[in-house]
Scaffold this active site. Structure first.
Site, PDB file in Angstrom:
ATOM      1  N   CYS A  39      60.926  51.335   3.515  1.00 39.36           N
ATOM      2  CA  CYS A  39      61.420  50.375   2.529  1.00 39.36           C
ATOM      3  C   CYS A  39      60.859  50.680   1.130  1.00 39.36           C
ATOM      4  CB  CYS A  39      61.123  48.955   2.996  1.00 39.36           C
ATOM      5  SG  CYS A  39      62.120  47.720   2.154  1.00 39.36           S
ATOM      6  N   HIS A  72      62.978  48.601   8.805  1.00 39.33           N
ATOM      7  CA  HIS A  72      61.560  48.397   9.150  1.00 39.33           C
ATOM      8  C   HIS A  72      61.293  48.581  10.645  1.00 39.33           C
ATOM      9  CE1 HIS A  72      60.023  46.677   5.328  1.00 39.33           C
ATOM     10  NE2 HIS A  72      61.272  46.286   5.159  1.00 39.33           N
ATOM     11  N   GLU A 130      58.544  48.985  12.054  1.00 41.07           N
ATOM     12  CA  GLU A 130      57.300  48.276  12.425  1.00 41.07           C
ATOM     13  C   GLU A 130      57.555  46.794  12.699  1.00 41.07           C
ATOM     14  OE1 GLU A 130      58.295  48.745   9.450  1.00 41.07           O
ATOM     15  OE2 GLU A 130      57.536  47.225   8.074  1.00 41.07           O
TER      16      GLU A 130
END
Lengths: 222, 80
Positions: free
Chosen positions: A86, A200, A202
């Site tokens: 990002c 994302h 994660e």
């Protein structure tokens, strides 16, 4: 496996990223933006998502001139891996470690939702655990995710298998949320050791939070 | 000396903000607008008074930081 995670003023995904890599068994540390050197034994540096220096001027522009980015460049030049998620992807394009640029989303809205992504090329360590055209579900949360590259640059990306991920629907048909050229969500450099993506992974580490598809993705870097 | 820098998206790079503003002008019945491009203006007060040196220095600033030349063009105007 040692992973360093860069923290700028405004970064807000560093601890999610730390959680993700520790879940995969890595030893992690947070790297402060004012440090011009990092430990030589780091295997991977992650530039986590969020914001950086208020993203004044352009997203990632001021961060790209910070001391830590000298260390990140040296790390990459030594052939070691770098991942930008990002805002991290924006920083990597602003440093020219990855080609192209990230513009304001085509419809000018901040987009925050789960999105399907198609694996465009698995001939790299990041996505080697996938087959080409596999579809994964990963959250996106960005205002400036509209990837731009000129025609010559785009051709070079395809020639070298540098287009990694494209936004799509659940069946793998291209679906463009933000106006990115060819719906591109992630790319790598020519040497295939620097990776950048707007989604994302994660935040997709637990089924209970909507998706665990990020595990297979980040495992590729382990 | 003052440097006035105008930064705008390159031709061929879609200007979404410009498009949205164009649409808004249309809805206000300003019908003779053919195109809208939105940019950014940066004004620098310089202690340098030599125009050639000032232009050289400001060009470097634009290339290094102020503009992203992948998507943006810049124009420098120097005013004494």
């Amino acid at each position: 496996m040692k992973v360093g995670i860069v923290q700028f003023p405004g970064t807000n995904c560093e601890y999610d990223t730390q959680y993700a890599f520790e879940k995969l068994g890595a030893e992690t540390s947070i790297l402060w933006h004012e440090d011009a050197t990092v430990a030589e034994d780091l295997d991977l540096i992650v530039i986590a998502g969020g914001f950086s220096y208020g993203d004044y001027l352009r997203s990632g522009a001021i961060a790209s001139k910070s001391p830590i980015m000298k260390a990140v460049k040296a790390h990459a030049q030594a052939g070691k891996k770098v991942l930008g998620i990002c805002n991290g992807f924006q920083v990597l394009t602003e440093t020219h470690m990855l080609p192209g640029a990230l513009k304001r989303n085509e419809h000018l809205h901040f987009i925050s939702k789960h999105h399907n992504l198609k694996v465009a090329s698995n001939s790299n360590s990041f996505l080697e655990k996938f087959d080409n055209s596999d579809v994964v579900n990963i959250p996106i949360a960005h205002h400036d995710g509209n990837y731009f590259i000129d025609d010559a640059g785009l051709e070079a990306l395809y020639t070298n298998d540098q287009v990694l991920l494209q936004y799509c629907d659940a069946q793998g048909n291209i679906q463009n949320p933000n106006g990115s050229v060819d719906s591109i969500a992630g790319i790598c450099n020519k040497e295939k050791n620097v990776f950048g993506l707007m989604p994302h992974p994660e935040r997709a580490m637990e089924e209970v939070l909507g998706s665990a598809d990020g595990i297979k993705m980040l495992e590729g870097l382990m | 000396m003052t440097a006035i820098i105008n930064i705008s998206l390159k031709n061929g790079v879609l200007d979404s903000q410009g498009k949205a503003v164009h649409h808004a002008l249309d809805s206000l019945h300003f019908e003779k607008v053919d195109d809208v491009r939105i940019g950014r203006q940066i004004v620098l007060k310089l202690s340098e008074n030599d125009e050639t040196k000032a232009r050289e220095e400001v060009t470097k600033m634009c290339e290094d930081l102020l503009a992203n030349t992948v998507i943006e063009d810049y124009d420098i105007e120097l005013v004494k």
